[in-house]
Design an enzyme around this catalytic site. Sequence first.
Site, PDB file in Angstrom:
ATOM      1  CG  HIS A 109      -1.947  -1.053   1.236  1.00  0.00           C
ATOM      2  ND1 HIS A 109      -1.675  -2.320   1.679  1.00  0.00           N
ATOM      3  CD2 HIS A 109      -3.248  -1.047   0.851  1.00  0.00           C
ATOM      4  CE1 HIS A 109      -2.770  -3.058   1.571  1.00  0.00           C
ATOM      5  NE2 HIS A 109      -3.739  -2.307   1.073  1.00  0.00           N
TER       6      HIS A 109
ATOM      7  CG  ASP B  14      -4.143  -5.546  -3.669  1.00  0.00           C
ATOM      8  OD1 ASP B  14      -5.215  -5.089  -3.237  1.00  0.00           O
ATOM      9  OD2 ASP B  14      -3.239  -5.961  -2.927  1.00  0.00           O
TER      10      ASP B  14
END
Length: 510
Positions: free
Chosen positions: A193, A265
């Site tokens: 992330h 993702d």
Amino acid sequence: MPPTPAPRPTRADGELLALADRVLQPGFRGTTAPDWIRRRLAGGLGSVLLFGPNIRDRAQTAALTAALRAENPDVLIAVDEEGGDITRLETVTGSSYPGNLALGTVDDLELTAAVATSIGGELRAVGIGLDYAPDADVNSNPDNPVIGVRSFGADPTLVARHTAAWVRGLHDAGVAACAKHFPGHGDTDTDSHLDLPTVAMDADRIAELALPPFRAALAAGARAVMTAHLLIPAYDADRPATVSPRVIIQLLREELGFDGLVVSDAIEMQAVRARYGLAGAAVRALSAGVDLVCLGDRSGDTEFAGLRAAVADAVVRGELREERLAEAAARTAEFATWQRALAGAVPAPSPDRALGLAAARRALRISADDPAALPLQTPAVLVEFGVPGTVVQGDAVPWGLGPALTALMPGTVRTTLPALAPFDPTQADRILAEAAGRPLVLAVRDAHRRPAVRDWLRVLLARRPDAITVELGVPHPGPGGAVRIDTYGAARVCGQAAAEALAGRTLPGV
């Protein structure tokens, strides 16, 4: 003369924009559907991803999904509901299910499948058809900052069999599973992330360690796989897995024989966005073989409009083949049809939250130098060491022993130290003075990865060797005091199970 090439479509080409609507999966802010999402769904948007802030309670979530389907009856609604530390349905309360590492520790395949079916029942009841679970990563690096207790364990054989059981259990509820994060996020020390992790293993080691759970998921019937934002030089030294044809086409489709839905993702994650930009990452992912590009919940209509236009423009410029875009759109639509058929073939199960608490109790591991130290005879002083939530966990999900232990043992004194608080001798003296003559319980989470927490433990346990430690993350090899309780997860039920062990009695229900 050579033939005149056919004219390429223009930016305004409606067919290209319609295809883009079927391969992009946005999120949104709020507990009701914003006008732009309703408008996009009515115009052909094929799927939506829900996040914790979209969900307040069961009734509100069911109303939200009904409103989405009112605009597009065939919309595919997805969520990340792993149970354990990663919950969207129970962001407010903490999960009623203990999570993968606890289930892997119990190592009862029927239990794992039953928990997945119960979670599927929760999702089915509120109108969600696709769950981005199970996490099929093998947590081979104990310092992994983003997988940890989300994995069933560090043994690929164990992870493989529980991944398969989870897939079968979720499908038994009529909800589609999605194995993630291909080809394996377990051997990393960076959160994708925030930055781009690199996996240094060679291809043989990846095949031995990381791929078995994905093979097992496919054999169990998984029709969706989520890619990871990882750089894996053994396969592709230049492109992260999500944008690498070598990983998606050659490895996943050709070598593993997968013909289902490939999902990215979240494309907003910095591992790819920082390198390519939002539109650049999305176009590259589609070109590499991704069928459905997940977005986060930070963007609105302006960003979505720009992204769908960028996908269409990429076809115009020749950066993305129209046939590839059409293939991705068709595969996404086929998957949504398959999911609806799956739900139509099985009755909706009733969730069994008591099963989650029972699983958390079975996962507890207690080691004691003094067997008579438990249960506690008087209320304790409880020190909970705060940790920052990861992006995927969020900071809002509650965890810890406090609520359950104070309910079981009124008079318990709670002290919560700020996340990553450095050792403070004055604060330590105050805690020890407050705990004089009382049991001292130290609740930590992934202490092995947090030097400041290890400093606190070293000093407090040196002065109170009779203290009790409760580890609610990945168990650490450090000191444990007179009693050590490992929960293998920080879900609400994990904290409750540990509190019950301390108090010697149970709280009713979940």
